[in-house]
Enzyme design. Structure first.
Site, mmCIF file in Angstrom:
data_model
loop_
_atom_site.group_PDB
_atom_site.id
_atom_site.type_symbol
_atom_site.label_atom_id
_atom_site.label_comp_id
_atom_site.label_asym_id
_atom_site.label_seq_id
_atom_site.Cartn_x
_atom_site.Cartn_y
_atom_site.Cartn_z
ATOM 1 N N GLU A 173 9.969 -22.200 -47.114
ATOM 2 C CA GLU A 173 10.830 -23.008 -47.956
ATOM 3 C C GLU A 173 10.568 -24.490 -47.706
ATOM 4 O O GLU A 173 10.280 -24.904 -46.585
ATOM 5 C CB GLU A 173 12.304 -22.662 -47.710
ATOM 6 C CG GLU A 173 12.647 -21.277 -48.251
ATOM 7 C CD GLU A 173 14.126 -20.931 -48.168
ATOM 8 O OE1 GLU A 173 14.572 -20.146 -49.020
ATOM 9 O OE2 GLU A 173 14.827 -21.422 -47.266
ATOM 10 N N CYS A 196 11.109 -32.296 -46.988
ATOM 11 C CA CYS A 196 11.164 -31.574 -45.717
ATOM 12 C C CYS A 196 10.198 -30.399 -45.815
ATOM 13 O O CYS A 196 10.396 -29.491 -46.626
ATOM 14 C CB CYS A 196 12.591 -31.091 -45.468
ATOM 15 S SG CYS A 196 12.782 -30.135 -43.947
ATOM 16 N N CYS A 236 9.517 -18.814 -36.920
ATOM 17 C CA CYS A 236 9.573 -19.746 -35.796
ATOM 18 C C CYS A 236 9.548 -18.969 -34.486
ATOM 19 O O CYS A 236 10.102 -17.876 -34.394
ATOM 20 C CB CYS A 236 10.857 -20.576 -35.885
ATOM 21 S SG CYS A 236 10.934 -21.945 -34.712
ATOM 22 N N CYS A 294 16.717 -21.030 -31.475
ATOM 23 C CA CYS A 294 17.848 -21.939 -31.319
ATOM 24 C C CYS A 294 19.069 -21.296 -31.979
ATOM 25 O O CYS A 294 19.004 -20.882 -33.137
ATOM 26 C CB CYS A 294 17.536 -23.287 -31.947
ATOM 27 S SG CYS A 294 16.074 -24.091 -31.210
ATOM 28 N N CYS A 310 20.408 -22.184 -35.571
ATOM 29 C CA CYS A 310 19.426 -22.333 -36.651
ATOM 30 C C CYS A 310 19.142 -20.993 -37.329
ATOM 31 O O CYS A 310 18.722 -20.028 -36.678
ATOM 32 C CB CYS A 310 18.129 -22.923 -36.090
ATOM 33 S SG CYS A 310 16.871 -23.237 -37.339
ATOM 34 N N GLU A 350 7.983 -24.778 -35.475
ATOM 35 C CA GLU A 350 7.863 -25.864 -34.488
ATOM 36 C C GLU A 350 6.497 -26.521 -34.690
ATOM 37 O O GLU A 350 5.462 -25.929 -34.372
ATOM 38 C CB GLU A 350 7.998 -25.291 -33.070
ATOM 39 C CG GLU A 350 7.543 -26.196 -31.936
ATOM 40 C CD GLU A 350 8.211 -27.562 -31.917
ATOM 41 O OE1 GLU A 350 7.487 -28.566 -32.149
ATOM 42 O OE2 GLU A 350 9.422 -27.647 -31.663
ATOM 43 N N SER A 406 9.531 -33.564 -36.223
ATOM 44 C CA SER A 406 10.656 -33.122 -35.400
ATOM 45 C C SER A 406 10.212 -31.996 -34.474
ATOM 46 O O SER A 406 9.636 -31.007 -34.926
ATOM 47 C CB SER A 406 11.793 -32.629 -36.299
ATOM 48 O OG SER A 406 12.864 -32.150 -35.510
ATOM 49 N N PHE A 450 17.754 -32.409 -29.891
ATOM 50 C CA PHE A 450 18.300 -32.560 -28.535
ATOM 51 C C PHE A 450 19.523 -31.658 -28.339
ATOM 52 O O PHE A 450 19.501 -30.744 -27.533
ATOM 53 C CB PHE A 450 18.643 -34.034 -28.299
ATOM 54 C CG PHE A 450 18.620 -34.416 -26.847
ATOM 55 C CD1 PHE A 450 17.450 -34.345 -26.120
ATOM 56 C CD2 PHE A 450 19.769 -34.842 -26.210
ATOM 57 C CE1 PHE A 450 17.412 -34.695 -24.776
ATOM 58 C CE2 PHE A 450 19.758 -35.195 -24.865
ATOM 59 C CZ PHE A 450 18.580 -35.118 -24.146
ATOM 60 N N HIS A 451 20.595 -31.954 -29.020
ATOM 61 C CA HIS A 451 21.737 -31.046 -29.222
ATOM 62 C C HIS A 451 22.617 -30.738 -28.008
ATOM 63 O O HIS A 451 23.602 -30.016 -28.151
ATOM 64 C CB HIS A 451 21.278 -29.718 -29.821
ATOM 65 C CG HIS A 451 20.430 -29.865 -31.049
ATOM 66 N ND1 HIS A 451 20.805 -30.645 -32.123
ATOM 67 C CD2 HIS A 451 19.205 -29.359 -31.369
ATOM 68 C CE1 HIS A 451 19.862 -30.588 -33.054
ATOM 69 N NE2 HIS A 451 18.889 -29.826 -32.624
ATOM 70 N N CYS A 499 20.013 -28.629 -43.348
ATOM 71 C CA CYS A 499 19.324 -28.559 -42.057
ATOM 72 C C CYS A 499 19.723 -27.286 -41.307
ATOM 73 O O CYS A 499 20.899 -26.994 -41.129
ATOM 74 C CB CYS A 499 19.700 -29.793 -41.240
ATOM 75 S SG CYS A 499 18.870 -29.901 -39.667
#
Length: 392
Positions: free
Chosen positions: A116, A129, A136, A140, A143, A196, A227, A250-251, A369
């Site tokens: 996407e 984007c 992935c 996370c 996500c 990633e 990112s 970071f989060h 996001c």
């Protein structure tokens, strides 16, 4: 201490899918690779550099896909090119347009896989984007993309092809021979889609070099943001070989919390990551690093977290993007209350850092996001399955 043996969920190194034989696609080849290919296929060595420049402009400046339309090449040479090569971009199989104007594209690549891509229009710019992998390797917890296992890396052609496909849809290619129009609908690129990027470094680097090339798509390196979740060994290489702006997922402000939210932290912890980031602006001549921080209710959104964050990034030219959590079916978290997000932002702002709160875009079409996922993958799983995966 950093736990260098901690699993990330899948192997770090991924193998790009071998594409079937047939005519070679020129999209995604570097200038050197294109030159070598032309010579190998009969172009005289003395003419090769000029031919690369001509073909390059047709493909990347004018968006032409038909060799026969390349009018500054001899007809016989055009016919030879058409016989041996193709100019192909990923196939757009679906497009959804949000109430706020955000466009989400479902894109099919070789092998029938899907990724996407999201275009976000704003008053002064338009941001695309793009994705770097199908699925992935990282899981996370906030996500949606991370619930889809890695299928394969995208090739450089499939990455830069997403930009070309979006320009097709926006009708943004200039007419051949006309002066370049500097007002752009697609002015910025963010590598924040599926995957990633630093686990697919070579292909991402080659694609971004094509995007930045002044005789083609011609985007400034300051208009491209990569990112990463924190693949420390590749951060210095990114500065030296790409030189674009860097954003870091970071989060969290403690290893205990970040280990859960961003499992790669078990391999390269906060201290190790920040050590690499302190060098990045100097190596890449970048202005500042963006720290992305998703706001999760009662997980990472306290005043103490905000103060810790300010202390951790001290000395790094930075801004902090606060991202209200974008919920998806089966998500294990909730969005922080708006008052809490504003208080968090205020603490960071008063410490001297820009702390914009990102306006959620495209939520109604699952384009925000952390919400991206191949439509076929999403469709074949029930809500209960997604919830079970999230808990496992």
């Amino acid at each position: 201490m950093t736990d260098n043996t901690a699993p990330i969920t899948q192997d770090v190194l991924t193998i790009p899918r071998k594409l079937p034989g047939g005519p070679v696609n020129l999209v995604g080849l570097t200038r050197d690779a294109l030159r070598d290919l032309l010579i190998e296929n009969g172009t005289p060595e003395k003419q090769a550099k000029m031919r690369v420049g001509q073909i390059w402009q047709w493909i990347y400046q004018w968006g032409v896909r038909d060799f026969h339309a390349m009018t500054n090449l001899a007809k016989t040479y055009r016919a030879e090119l058409a016989e041996k090569f193709v100019i192909e971009t990923p196939e757009m199989v679906d497009k959804q347009i949000s109430a706020d104007g955000t466009r989400k594209y479902l894109v099919r690549i070789a092998g029938g896989h899907e990724v996407e891509v999201v275009y976000i229009p704003e008053e002064t710019r338009g941001t695309l984007c793009i994705s770097s992998q199908v699925g992935c390797t990282l899981t996370c917890s906030f996500c949606h993309t991370g619930t889809q296992k890695l299928v394969r890396n995208l090739t450089a052609g499939e990455i830069v092809g997403q930009i070309m496909m979006a320009r097709d849809d926006l009708g943004e290619w200039p007419e051949p021979g006309t002066r370049k129009d500097e007002t752009r609908l697609l002015s910025n690129i963010v590598l924040m889609g599926m995957g990633e990027p630093l686990y697919n470094f070579d292909n991402v680097r080659d694609a971004m070099k094509i995007a930045m090339d002044g005789e083609g798509i011609s985007l400034s390196r300051r208009r491209i943001t990569l990112s990463t979740s924190g693949v420390v060994p590749e951060i210095a290489k990114t500065a030296e070989e790409i030189g674009c702006l860097l954003a870091v997922s970071f989060h969290a402000t403690t290893d205990a919390v970040r280990d859960k939210l961003v499992p790669i932290n078990k391999k390269w912890n906060i201290e190790t990551l920040l050590g690499a980031l302190r060098e990045y602006p100097r190596l890449s001549n970048s202005e500042r690093i963006t720290f992305e921080y998703v706001m999760l209710k009662d997980v990472n959104d306290s005043d103490a977290d905000a103060r810790r964050l300010v202390q951790l990034i001290k000395g790094i030219p930075a801004k902090i993007n606060l991202i209200p959590f974008n919920e998806w079916p089966g998500a294990p978290h909730e969005r922080s209350d708006w008052e809490r997000i504003e208080k968090f932002a205020d603490i960071i702002y008063k410490a001297g850092y820009a702390s914009p709160i990102r306006t959620p875009r495209g939520e109604d079409i699952m384009a925000a996001c952390g919400q991206l996922k191949s439509a076929t993958e999403r469709a074949r799983k029930s809500r209960a399955q997604i919830e079970a995966e999230t808990r496992s």
